[in-house]
Design a protein around this motif. Structure first.
Motif, mmCIF file in Angstrom:
data_model
loop_
_atom_site.group_PDB
_atom_site.id
_atom_site.type_symbol
_atom_site.label_atom_id
_atom_site.label_comp_id
_atom_site.label_asym_id
_atom_site.label_seq_id
_atom_site.Cartn_x
_atom_site.Cartn_y
_atom_site.Cartn_z
ATOM 1 N N ILE A 250 -13.587 1.893 -36.616
ATOM 2 C CA ILE A 250 -13.948 0.489 -36.385
ATOM 3 C C ILE A 250 -14.332 -0.106 -37.727
ATOM 4 C CG2 ILE A 250 -15.484 -1.103 -35.166
ATOM 5 C CD1 ILE A 250 -15.925 1.142 -33.076
ATOM 6 N N ILE A 251 -13.620 -1.146 -38.127
ATOM 7 C CA ILE A 251 -13.832 -1.773 -39.436
ATOM 8 C C ILE A 251 -14.381 -3.177 -39.248
ATOM 9 C CG2 ILE A 251 -12.689 -2.716 -41.483
ATOM 10 C CD1 ILE A 251 -10.669 -0.429 -41.254
ATOM 11 N N PRO B 5 -6.347 5.140 -35.410
ATOM 12 C CA PRO B 5 -6.659 4.413 -34.174
ATOM 13 C C PRO B 5 -7.772 3.422 -34.514
ATOM 14 C CG PRO B 5 -7.637 6.610 -34.114
ATOM 15 C CD PRO B 5 -6.829 6.533 -35.383
ATOM 16 N N LEU B 6 -7.422 2.165 -34.717
ATOM 17 C CA LEU B 6 -8.266 1.259 -35.490
ATOM 18 C C LEU B 6 -8.545 -0.043 -34.750
ATOM 19 C CD1 LEU B 6 -7.591 0.599 -39.284
ATOM 20 C CD2 LEU B 6 -8.459 -1.186 -37.786
ATOM 21 N N GLN C 157 7.894 -3.496 -39.482
ATOM 22 C CA GLN C 157 8.301 -2.118 -39.180
ATOM 23 C C GLN C 157 7.584 -1.099 -40.053
ATOM 24 O OE1 GLN C 157 12.566 -2.091 -39.541
ATOM 25 N NE2 GLN C 157 12.907 -2.904 -37.481
ATOM 26 N N ALA C 158 7.136 -1.516 -41.216
ATOM 27 C CA ALA C 158 6.471 -0.596 -42.144
ATOM 28 C C ALA C 158 4.970 -0.481 -41.886
ATOM 29 C CB ALA C 158 6.706 -1.061 -43.583
ATOM 30 N N LEU C 159 4.451 -1.258 -40.942
ATOM 31 C CA LEU C 159 3.013 -1.281 -40.713
ATOM 32 C C LEU C 159 2.674 -0.782 -39.313
ATOM 33 C CD1 LEU C 159 2.234 -4.793 -42.243
ATOM 34 C CD2 LEU C 159 1.529 -2.585 -43.194
ATOM 35 N N PRO C 160 1.582 -0.028 -39.178
ATOM 36 C CA PRO C 160 1.149 0.388 -37.838
ATOM 37 C C PRO C 160 0.463 -0.766 -37.121
ATOM 38 C CG PRO C 160 -0.425 1.141 -39.460
ATOM 39 C CD PRO C 160 0.701 0.496 -40.234
ATOM 40 N N SER C 161 0.389 -0.662 -35.815
ATOM 41 C CA SER C 161 -0.330 -1.649 -35.018
ATOM 42 C C SER C 161 -1.821 -1.325 -35.032
ATOM 43 C CB SER C 161 0.199 -1.636 -33.587
ATOM 44 O OG SER C 161 -0.523 -2.535 -32.778
ATOM 45 N N VAL C 162 -2.649 -2.353 -35.195
ATOM 46 C CA VAL C 162 -4.100 -2.182 -35.097
ATOM 47 C C VAL C 162 -4.615 -3.187 -34.074
ATOM 48 C CG1 VAL C 162 -4.228 -1.447 -37.502
ATOM 49 C CG2 VAL C 162 -4.678 -3.828 -36.938
ATOM 50 N N ASP C 163 -5.752 -2.867 -33.475
ATOM 51 C CA ASP C 163 -6.365 -3.752 -32.492
ATOM 52 C C ASP C 163 -7.273 -4.737 -33.210
ATOM 53 O OD1 ASP C 163 -5.136 -2.423 -30.349
ATOM 54 O OD2 ASP C 163 -6.736 -0.927 -30.279
#
Length: 311
Positions: free
Chosen positions: A149-150, A185-186, A286-292
């Motif tokens: 968690i940021i 997992p962010l 496409q090069a980036l992960p999904s974050v919440d």
């Protein structure tokens, strides 16, 4: 069963409030505090964290970390005008009686993540330098955490250091880009929601009225923060609980509503350095992960919960 927690802080006033909130929350087991530069120097952040733990009457290791950004020299001034010359509202009276734990923050994070694989929550409320260094040493770190968690960013609103950038991301944009792109997992808790979590002055006054040493310390410290808000953000009725909200999500994720996004961080010499933006371009995404990304907050319910525990 309580969640295993590490707090990564640049211990200014809202960091201190977040530490108190975490310590007083039975859902969380504080494994340790790691410190970095940001609001003040890393040495001062370490000292302040030790002082806070002593005033709270708890023991947990405090491990010192990065003293400058991941890939550049220090370029953001310390926020002494917001947090005081000492980082805790000019309430520093004496040195802590305990010392920092040996080792460095990145190794401590890696060690605890390996020990509690899949069970560790890391709440980062300062620049993300310690995490970037930990990633260099342990590329599999994102798979070891239960949740990162940021407190950082401003995806749908203006920044608070520049028009584009929030303070924690701006202080080390390269580290932020590295961490946000690593596949943790962010949950990103930025100014989009934290500026809605306003702590009123009358509630701070109640801490002092309790007549306890802790209540007086916390009230006097937060009064400085309140005054900074009155000077720099006139018209806002209170001070924002940036870092405590990130801790709140470790306790109860339903305090906010999130949306999955792919977030890029502006780095280098960009005039918008530190900006956190949602990537719309399909090829770039496409090069980036999904974050919440937290976009809505039940501010009243969170505030009541925070006030029931912080002092």
């Amino acid at each position: 069963m309580s969640k295993k927690l590490i707090l990564d802080v640049d211990t200014g006033i809202d960091d201190a409030l977040a530490i108190a909130y975490a310590v007083h929350s039975p859902e969380l087991e504080l494994l340790g505090i790691t410190t970095t530069f940001g609001n003040i120097s890393v040495e001062e952040a370490t000292r302040n964290s030790l002082i806070l733990l002593e005033k709270l009457g708890v023991e947990a290791p405090v491990v010192s970390g990065a003293h400058k950004p991941y890939a550049r020299e220090l370029f953001k001034p310390y926020s002494r005008h917001i947090h005081g010359e000492d980082g805790i509202g000019n309430q520093l009276k004496e040195a802590p009686s305990h010392q920092a734990a040996p080792g460095d923050a990145a190794d401590f994070i890696i060690g605890q993540a390996c020990r509690y694989e899949g069970k560790l929550t890391l709440v980062a409320v300062g620049p993300l330098t310690n995490l970037a260094i930990a990633l260099d040493r342990c590329p599999e770190l994102p798979k070891l955490l239960d949740r990162l968690i940021i407190m950082g960013g401003a995806v749908t609103v203006r920044g608070n250091v520049t028009e584009a950038a929030e303070a924690n991301i701006y202080a080390d944009p390269e580290a932020a880009a590295y961490v946000l792109g690593a596949g943790f997992p962010l949950t990103l808790v930025g100014l989009d929601v934290t500026m809605q979590t306003l702590l009123p002055q009358h509630d701070v006054d109640k801490w002092r009225e309790q007549g306890t040493e802790l209540g007086k310390f916390m009230a006097d410290m937060t009064d400085f923060y309140m005054e900074a808000y009155r000077n720099f953000r006139p018209g806002i009725a209170g001070c924002a609980l940036h870092d405590p909200l990130a801790v709140g999500l470790a306790i109860d994720s339903s305090f906010v509503q999130t949306r999955p996004m792919r977030i890029a961080v502006e780095v280098g010499d960009s005039p918008e350095v530190g900006r956190t933006r949602e990537v719309q371009n399909e090829h770039e995404a496409q090069a980036l992960p999904s974050v919440d990304v937290a976009l809505e907050v039940d501010a009243e319910r969170f505030l009541r919960h925070f006030l029931s525990r912080v002092v």
